[in-house]
Design a protein around this motif. Structure first.
Motif, PDB file in Angstrom:
ATOM      1  N   LEU A  52     -15.062  33.324  -2.463  1.00  0.00           N
ATOM      2  CA  LEU A  52     -16.357  32.648  -2.558  1.00  0.00           C
ATOM      3  C   LEU A  52     -16.258  31.168  -2.180  1.00  0.00           C
ATOM      4  O   LEU A  52     -17.107  30.646  -1.451  1.00  0.00           O
ATOM      5  N   LEU A  53     -15.215  30.493  -2.672  1.00  0.00           N
ATOM      6  CA  LEU A  53     -15.114  29.045  -2.487  1.00  0.00           C
ATOM      7  C   LEU A  53     -14.416  28.637  -1.198  1.00  0.00           C
ATOM      8  O   LEU A  53     -14.661  27.546  -0.675  1.00  0.00           O
ATOM      9  N   LEU A  54     -13.559  29.511  -0.678  1.00  0.00           N
ATOM     10  CA  LEU A  54     -12.784  29.181   0.526  1.00  0.00           C
ATOM     11  C   LEU A  54     -13.114  30.100   1.694  1.00  0.00           C
ATOM     12  O   LEU A  54     -13.437  29.635   2.788  1.00  0.00           O
ATOM     13  N   GLY A  55     -13.063  31.411   1.435  1.00  0.00           N
ATOM     14  CA  GLY A  55     -13.203  32.372   2.526  1.00  0.00           C
ATOM     15  C   GLY A  55     -14.558  32.338   3.195  1.00  0.00           C
ATOM     16  O   GLY A  55     -14.650  32.227   4.423  1.00  0.00           O
ATOM     17  N   ILE A  56     -15.621  32.439   2.408  1.00  0.00           N
ATOM     18  CA  ILE A  56     -16.966  32.486   2.991  1.00  0.00           C
ATOM     19  C   ILE A  56     -17.330  31.188   3.717  1.00  0.00           C
ATOM     20  O   ILE A  56     -17.813  31.248   4.859  1.00  0.00           O
ATOM     21  N   PRO A  57     -17.090  30.002   3.141  1.00  0.00           N
ATOM     22  CA  PRO A  57     -17.389  28.773   3.893  1.00  0.00           C
ATOM     23  C   PRO A  57     -16.592  28.656   5.191  1.00  0.00           C
ATOM     24  O   PRO A  57     -17.136  28.238   6.220  1.00  0.00           O
ATOM     25  N   CYS A  58     -15.306  29.009   5.156  1.00  0.00           N
ATOM     26  CA  CYS A  58     -14.486  28.951   6.382  1.00  0.00           C
ATOM     27  C   CYS A  58     -14.987  29.948   7.424  1.00  0.00           C
ATOM     28  O   CYS A  58     -14.998  29.649   8.625  1.00  0.00           O
ATOM     29  N   MET A  59     -15.412  31.119   6.957  1.00  0.00           N
ATOM     30  CA  MET A  59     -15.935  32.120   7.881  1.00  0.00           C
ATOM     31  C   MET A  59     -17.232  31.638   8.519  1.00  0.00           C
ATOM     32  O   MET A  59     -17.423  31.779   9.740  1.00  0.00           O
ATOM     33  N   ILE A  60     -18.122  31.051   7.718  1.00  0.00           N
ATOM     34  CA  ILE A  60     -19.375  30.523   8.265  1.00  0.00           C
ATOM     35  C   ILE A  60     -19.075  29.421   9.280  1.00  0.00           C
ATOM     36  O   ILE A  60     -19.731  29.334  10.328  1.00  0.00           O
ATOM     37  N   ALA A  61     -18.093  28.574   8.985  1.00  0.00           N
ATOM     38  CA  ALA A  61     -17.717  27.505   9.922  1.00  0.00           C
ATOM     39  C   ALA A  61     -17.310  28.090  11.271  1.00  0.00           C
ATOM     40  O   ALA A  61     -17.732  27.599  12.335  1.00  0.00           O
ATOM     41  N   GLU A  62     -16.514  29.160  11.240  1.00  0.00           N
ATOM     42  CA  GLU A  62     -16.108  29.795  12.499  1.00  0.00           C
ATOM     43  C   GLU A  62     -17.282  30.510  13.161  1.00  0.00           C
ATOM     44  O   GLU A  62     -17.387  30.541  14.389  1.00  0.00           O
ATOM     45  N   PHE A  63     -18.161  31.104  12.345  1.00  0.00           N
ATOM     46  CA  PHE A  63     -19.376  31.711  12.902  1.00  0.00           C
ATOM     47  C   PHE A  63     -20.193  30.683  13.681  1.00  0.00           C
ATOM     48  O   PHE A  63     -20.662  30.943  14.787  1.00  0.00           O
ATOM     49  N   ILE A  64     -20.373  29.525  13.073  1.00  0.00           N
ATOM     50  CA  ILE A  64     -21.185  28.472  13.691  1.00  0.00           C
ATOM     51  C   ILE A  64     -20.571  28.035  15.022  1.00  0.00           C
ATOM     52  O   ILE A  64     -21.264  27.906  16.033  1.00  0.00           O
ATOM     53  N   ILE A  65     -19.271  27.811  15.019  1.00  0.00           N
ATOM     54  CA  ILE A  65     -18.588  27.370  16.246  1.00  0.00           C
ATOM     55  C   ILE A  65     -18.673  28.438  17.326  1.00  0.00           C
ATOM     56  O   ILE A  65     -18.986  28.153  18.483  1.00  0.00           O
ATOM     57  N   GLY A  66     -18.422  29.686  16.952  1.00  0.00           N
ATOM     58  CA  GLY A  66     -18.434  30.769  17.924  1.00  0.00           C
ATOM     59  C   GLY A  66     -19.811  31.017  18.517  1.00  0.00           C
ATOM     60  O   GLY A  66     -19.961  31.124  19.736  1.00  0.00           O
ATOM     61  N   ARG A  67     -20.835  31.103  17.636  1.00  0.00           N
ATOM     62  CA  ARG A  67     -22.169  31.401  18.156  1.00  0.00           C
ATOM     63  C   ARG A  67     -22.727  30.229  18.964  1.00  0.00           C
ATOM     64  O   ARG A  67     -23.358  30.427  20.008  1.00  0.00           O
ATOM     65  N   HIS A  68     -22.499  29.005  18.491  1.00  0.00           N
ATOM     66  CA  HIS A  68     -23.006  27.839  19.220  1.00  0.00           C
ATOM     67  C   HIS A  68     -22.374  27.739  20.604  1.00  0.00           C
ATOM     68  O   HIS A  68     -23.055  27.448  21.590  1.00  0.00           O
ATOM     69  N   GLY A  69     -21.069  28.010  20.672  1.00  0.00           N
ATOM     70  CA  GLY A  69     -20.372  27.908  21.949  1.00  0.00           C
ATOM     71  C   GLY A  69     -20.629  29.073  22.870  1.00  0.00           C
ATOM     72  O   GLY A  69     -20.584  28.924  24.090  1.00  0.00           O
ATOM     73  N   ALA A  70     -20.929  30.269  22.289  1.00  0.00           N
ATOM     74  CA  ALA A  70     -21.152  31.490  23.084  1.00  0.00           C
ATOM     75  C   ALA A  70     -20.070  31.641  24.151  1.00  0.00           C
ATOM     76  O   ALA A  70     -20.348  31.912  25.313  1.00  0.00           O
ATOM     77  N   ALA A  71     -18.823  31.447  23.729  1.00  0.00           N
ATOM     78  CA  ALA A  71     -17.696  31.481  24.662  1.00  0.00           C
ATOM     79  C   ALA A  71     -16.428  31.787  23.876  1.00  0.00           C
ATOM     80  O   ALA A  71     -16.450  31.905  22.647  1.00  0.00           O
ATOM     81  N   ASN A  72     -15.315  31.919  24.606  1.00  0.00           N
ATOM     82  CA  ASN A  72     -14.036  32.113  23.924  1.00  0.00           C
ATOM     83  C   ASN A  72     -13.746  30.918  23.012  1.00  0.00           C
ATOM     84  O   ASN A  72     -14.368  29.859  23.134  1.00  0.00           O
ATOM     85  N   THR A  73     -12.811  31.099  22.112  1.00  0.00           N
ATOM     86  CA  THR A  73     -12.571  30.102  21.065  1.00  0.00           C
ATOM     87  C   THR A  73     -12.223  28.732  21.632  1.00  0.00           C
ATOM     88  O   THR A  73     -12.693  27.702  21.131  1.00  0.00           O
ATOM     89  N   TYR A  74     -11.429  28.687  22.665  1.00  0.00           N
ATOM     90  CA  TYR A  74     -11.044  27.413  23.286  1.00  0.00           C
ATOM     91  C   TYR A  74     -12.273  26.659  23.789  1.00  0.00           C
ATOM     92  O   TYR A  74     -12.484  25.485  23.464  1.00  0.00           O
ATOM     93  N   ARG A  75     -13.125  27.323  24.533  1.00  0.00           N
ATOM     94  CA  ARG A  75     -14.301  26.675  25.098  1.00  0.00           C
ATOM     95  C   ARG A  75     -15.346  26.385  24.028  1.00  0.00           C
ATOM     96  O   ARG A  75     -16.069  25.379  24.094  1.00  0.00           O
ATOM     97  N   ALA A  76     -15.460  27.252  23.023  1.00  0.00           N
ATOM     98  CA  ALA A  76     -16.466  27.077  21.977  1.00  0.00           C
ATOM     99  C   ALA A  76     -16.263  25.772  21.218  1.00  0.00           C
ATOM    100  O   ALA A  76     -17.228  25.065  20.916  1.00  0.00           O
ATOM    101  N   TYR A  77     -15.017  25.442  20.912  1.00  0.00           N
ATOM    102  CA  TYR A  77     -14.752  24.194  20.199  1.00  0.00           C
ATOM    103  C   TYR A  77     -15.147  22.984  21.044  1.00  0.00           C
ATOM    104  O   TYR A  77     -15.664  22.001  20.523  1.00  0.00           O
ATOM    105  N   SER A  78     -14.909  23.057  22.333  1.00  0.00           N
ATOM    106  CA  SER A  78     -15.229  21.914  23.197  1.00  0.00           C
ATOM    107  C   SER A  78     -16.737  21.755  23.370  1.00  0.00           C
ATOM    108  O   SER A  78     -17.207  20.653  23.690  1.00  0.00           O
ATOM    109  N   LYS A  79     -17.512  22.820  23.139  1.00  0.00           N
ATOM    110  CA  LYS A  79     -18.964  22.746  23.313  1.00  0.00           C
ATOM    111  C   LYS A  79     -19.698  22.317  22.046  1.00  0.00           C
ATOM    112  O   LYS A  79     -20.921  22.132  22.055  1.00  0.00           O
TER     113      LYS A  79
END
Length: 452
Positions: A52-79
Motif C-alpha cells: 500500500l505504502l510503497l508498491g502502489i505509489p511506485c506502480m502509479i509512478a511507472e504507469f504515469i511515465i509509460g502512458r505519458h511517453g507512449a513509448a519504450n521505457t528509455y524514450r518515455a523517461y525523456s518525454k
C-alpha cells in the motif's frame, strides 16, 4: 519500419496482462519462503502495508511515465520533461529487464524440466535422491540450456504476435488457468491431515517475530513481487489508453498480485506442516523441498501426489512465463522503436542475446570455473547486480524523478486523466512518491550492505 503504437483491446486484457507481468516466481516461489523465514502471518501483514505504502505509489509512478511517453521505457523517461539526463534512468530499466530475462529464463526453464520430471515420475524418492536430482540437473551442461531455449521460444512466439494478438491474448488464457490450478492445489493441500497448523502459521500473527529485518524484507519483497523498476510496468502502461484509471488499475493489479502470493503460501504451508517439513526452507523450497512434501503428503494416494506435483510445476511455469513475456517486451519495444526495426526483428535480437546470456549463466552453475567472478557464479552475479543494485537504484531514481523534477501539473493531469477523475488522493500520492518511497527504497538498499 516502426509499427503504429498499439494498445490493449480491453480493460480485462490490460489488467490480466499487467498482473501477469507482476505475478511470477516472486509470488509463487520467493514470497512463500520469505514468509516462512520471517514468521508467517506477521510478515504478511507488514508485506500488505508495504504494498500500500510503497508498491502502489511506485506502480502509479511507472504507469504515469509509460502512458505519458507512449513509448519504450528509455524514450518515455525523456518525454516526461525534467531534463534530458533522466532518460538514462529509463535506459537502466531496459538494461535491467534485458539482463533479468537471461538468468530468469534459466530458472523458468527449470520449471519446464520439472513438468517433464513429474510426468515421467522422476521426482518420487527419498529426500537425498530429490536433492541430488536437482543438483545433477541444474549443473548439467545441456539439459538446462535446452529448457532455456524452449521457454524463450515460447516467449518469442507470444511477443512477435504483438500487444493484442500476443501479450493480451496469452494473458487471458494463462492467468485464469494459473488461478484455477492454484485454487485446486490449495484445496488439496488444506484437506491434508494436520494442514490446520500451516493455515494457522499463515494467518495467526506472532508479533514477537517482528524486527527491523522483517520490515525491510517485506519492503524488498513488495518491490520484487510487483516487478517495480524492471521496465515492465512502464512498458505495459505505454499501451494504456487515455481513459485508463491509473490509481484503480494499480490497486487491481496489486490485489491480484497479493492474492496469488497469499494463495501460494496457502498451497505450500499446509502441505509442509502436514508432513513436518520446516517452512523456512529458503530458495530451495520449490525444487528440493516441495517434491518431498508432495510425495510424503500423498503417500497413501500416489496418483493424487503425481497429479498435484504436475499441476504445481505447470502453475510455476505459467507464472514464470507471464513474467518472462513482460521482461522480453521491455527490450523488444526498445530495439524496434529506437533502431527502427520491425517487431519481429527486435524480438529476434532479444531472444538470441538473452539466450546467450542465460546459457552462460546456466553453464556457470556447473564445473566451468572460468564463468565466475571471484567466488560467485555468473548466475549469482547477474542475480545480485540486477536484484540488489539496479532494481533499488532504478526505483529510487524513478521516485525522485517523478516527485521532484517532472512538472507537477503533468503528473496531476495523468493521475486525474486530465481532470476527468477525482484528484482526492493526488496529494497523498505525491507525498508518498516524494518522501516515503525514496526513503523506504534507500533503507532496503543500505540494509543489504549492512550499512543500517
Amino acid at each position: 519500419m516502426s509499427e503504429e503504437r498499439a494498445s490493449f483491446g480491453s480493460k480485462l486484457g490490460m489488467i490480466l496482462a499487467t498482473a501477469g507481468g507482476a505475478v511470477g516466481l516472486g509470488n509463487v516461489w520467493r514470497f512463500p519462503y520469505m514468509t516462512g523465514e520471517n514468521g508467517g502471518a506477521a510478515f504478511i501483514l507488514v508485506y500488505v502495508a508495504c504494498v500500500l505504502l510503497l508498491g502502489i505509489p511506485c506502480m502509479i509512478a511507472e504507469f504515469i511515465i509509460g502512458r505519458h511517453g507512449a513509448a519504450n521505457t528509455y524514450r518515455a523517461y525523456s518525454k516526461m520533461g525534467g531534463g534530458k539526463a533522466w532518460k538514462y534512468v529509463g535506459l537502466l530499466g531496459v538494461i535491467t529487464g534485458f539482463l533479468i530475462t537471461g538468468y530468469y529464463g534459466v530458472v523458468s526453464g527449470w520449471c519446464l524440466q520439472y513438468i517433464y520430471a513429474s510426468v515421467m515420475g522422476e521426482l518420487h524418492g527419498n529426500p537425498d535422491y530429490v536433492r541430488g536430482y536437482f543438483q545433477t540437473f541444474s549443473t548439467d551442461p545441456i539439459r538446462p540450456v535446452f529448457w532455456l531455449a524452449a521457454i524463450l521460444l515460447l516467449t518469442h512466439y507470444v511477443i512477435i504476435h504483438g500487444v493484442r494478438g500476443g501479450i493480451e491474448k496469452a494473458s487471458k488464457l494463462m492467468m485464469p488457468t494459473l488461478f484455477i490450478l492454484l485454487l485446486v492445489i490449495v484445496v488439496a493441500s488444506c484437506l491434508l491431515p494436520g494442514a490446520e497448523r500451516g493455515i494457522e502459521f499463515l494467518f495467526k500473527p506472532d508479533f514477537s517475530k517482528l524486527d527491523k529485518g522483517v520490515f525491510l524484507g517485506a519492503l524488498g519483497q513488495s518491490f520484487y513481487s510487483l516487478s517495480i523498476a524492471m521496465g515492465c510496468i512502464s512498458t505495459y502502461a505505454s499501451y494504456y489508453t487515455r481513459q485508463t484509471n491509473l490509481l484503480q488499475s494499480a490497486i487491481q493489479v496489486s490485489v491480484v498480485d497479493s492474492i496469488v502470493a497469499i494463495l501460494a503460501g496457502l498451497m505450500i504451508f499446509p502441505a509442509a506442516f502436514s508432513v513436518g517439513v520446516n517452512p523456512d526452507s529458503g530458495p530451495s523450497l520449490i525444487f528440493i523441498t516441495l517434491p518431498n512434501v508432495f510425495s510424503q503428503a500423498f503417500s497413501g494416494m500416489p496418483v493424487m501426489g503425481w497429479i498435484v506435483s504436475l499441476m504445481f510445476y505447470v502453475l510455476l511455469s505459467l507464472a514464470a512465463l507471464t513474467s518472462l513475456i513482460s521482461l522480453h517486451e521491455v527490450s523488444t519495444s526498445f530495439f524496434y522503436e529506437e533502431f527502427q526495426l520491425s517487431r519481429k526483428k527486435g524480438a529476434v535480437i532479444v531472444t538470441v542475446t538473452t539466450f546467450v546470456i542465460g546459457a552462460f549463466c546456466s553453464l556457470s552453475l556447473g564445473d566451468m570455473n572460468y564463468l565466475s567472478v571471484g567466488s560467485k557464479s555468473l548466475f549469482d552475479v547477474f542475480d545480485f547486480v540486477t536484484g540488489q543494485i539496479f532494481l533499488p537504484v532504478g526505483g529510487f531514481l524513478t521516485c525522485v524523478f517523478l516527485g521532484w523534477f517532472v512538472p507537477l501539473q503533468t503528473v496531476r493531469d495523468e493521475f486525474t486523466n486530465w481532470g476527468t477523475l477525482s484528484g482526492r488522493f493526488f496529494g497523498i500520492f505525491v507525498f508518498l512518491v516524494r518522501y516515503v518511497c525514496p526513503l523506504a527504497i534507500l533503507s532496503i538498499f543500505l540494509h543489504q550492505f549492512n550499512v543500517i
